[in-house]
Design an enzyme around this catalytic site. Sequence first.
Site: not given
Ligand SMILES: *Cc1c(COP(=O)(O)O)cnc(C)c1O
Length: 387
Positions: A53, A152, A275, A323
Amino acid sequence: MTDSFAIDPTAAGLPDAMTAAGGRLTIDLAALRANYARLAARAAPAECAAVVKADAYGLGIARVVPVLRAAGCRSFFVATVDEALALAGLLGGDDILYVLNGVPAGAEAMLAAHGVIPVLNTLREARRWQAFAQDAGRPLPAALQLDSGMSRLGVACDEAETLAEDPAFRAAVPLRLIISHLASADASADSANADQYARFAATAARFPGVPRSLANSAGIFLDERFRFDLVRPGIALYGAQPADVDHRDAVSPVVTLEARVLQIRDVPVGAGVGYGLTFVAARPSRLATLGVGYADGWPRRLGGIGAAWFGGRTLAIAGRVSMDSMTIDITDLADGALGEGDWVELIGPHRPIEMVAQEADTISYELLTSLGRRYQVVATGADGVSA
Ligand SMILES: *Cc1c(COP(=O)(O)O)cnc(C)c1O
């Protein structure tokens, strides 16, 4: 890191003068491959999937996924439908692609057409996917996420019973996988892990024969019962330590970030820097301005806190991060050791990503996924992998 800015690995031998980038991101694909191999060996006989992802945590799916496939990975997880569509073309026919955030209403046909497997997170979503399969007149596979305690995403464990006991659902929606996610896998001694394990195992047992998956990267380093049938590492593939326990033997760094020196100047006592002039030279000082700033994902919070590394020395960031640039104090370097156009290390062997993340009061996940799009990207160690 859009591909228009990416330097093809085969062109990595271009002289620096050929690119104007103020930062250089080196991605060690051999280390990525080795990380996958070691995680897979540790997880075996469970299958080792890959979480790709957020554009493979900022490293670029187009360069990461072919390496993982060549290492034997066949199951991939993304977060969104858009990410799934971007990835679909990189996969082989037998690969399995899961969308963790599920299927938004209206996206069912698109996912089904691409053979993408949604992770169903609510009862309503499960019923919608079931209805779509029934209308389509064919079973449509899915994965089911249980909420085992993180609150979640996922169907509550008691709600999942109604799906387990519903033959019409089971016929229309063959489950390829049941997953849940650990809230505290990085804290290996936390009793929440065992609680989630127990809740997950009890509810998943109501779906006999369906493969189960609980462990993210850190979960792979908990005791072996957490591995179930499939593990889902993300961050450990990309070379950041996943847990409070250091697993440097298993997880090798993948990313090096360097900044180019744009300008060097000598300033007298009392000179202000950056800055707000928050840094004031307490001694006659030599400063180097680097071509990386917060628009490159370098945390602004590191102003006055973080550092770069060059020539055996840690060189403090002087004043605020701008930046597109920031300034470091190089007074302690030998005369002429560092010149304009040279590169200094921001993340690498002397500045590990975990350390930089800690200095910035964040985590390596956020640092990686924030990396900007202006870097010169050099991928090394790709031998034998065709993208
Ligand atoms: C992002 C995610 C992972 C991977 O987690 P890591 O800590 O990066 O290994 C696995 N399962 C779910 C459901 C996630 O959202």
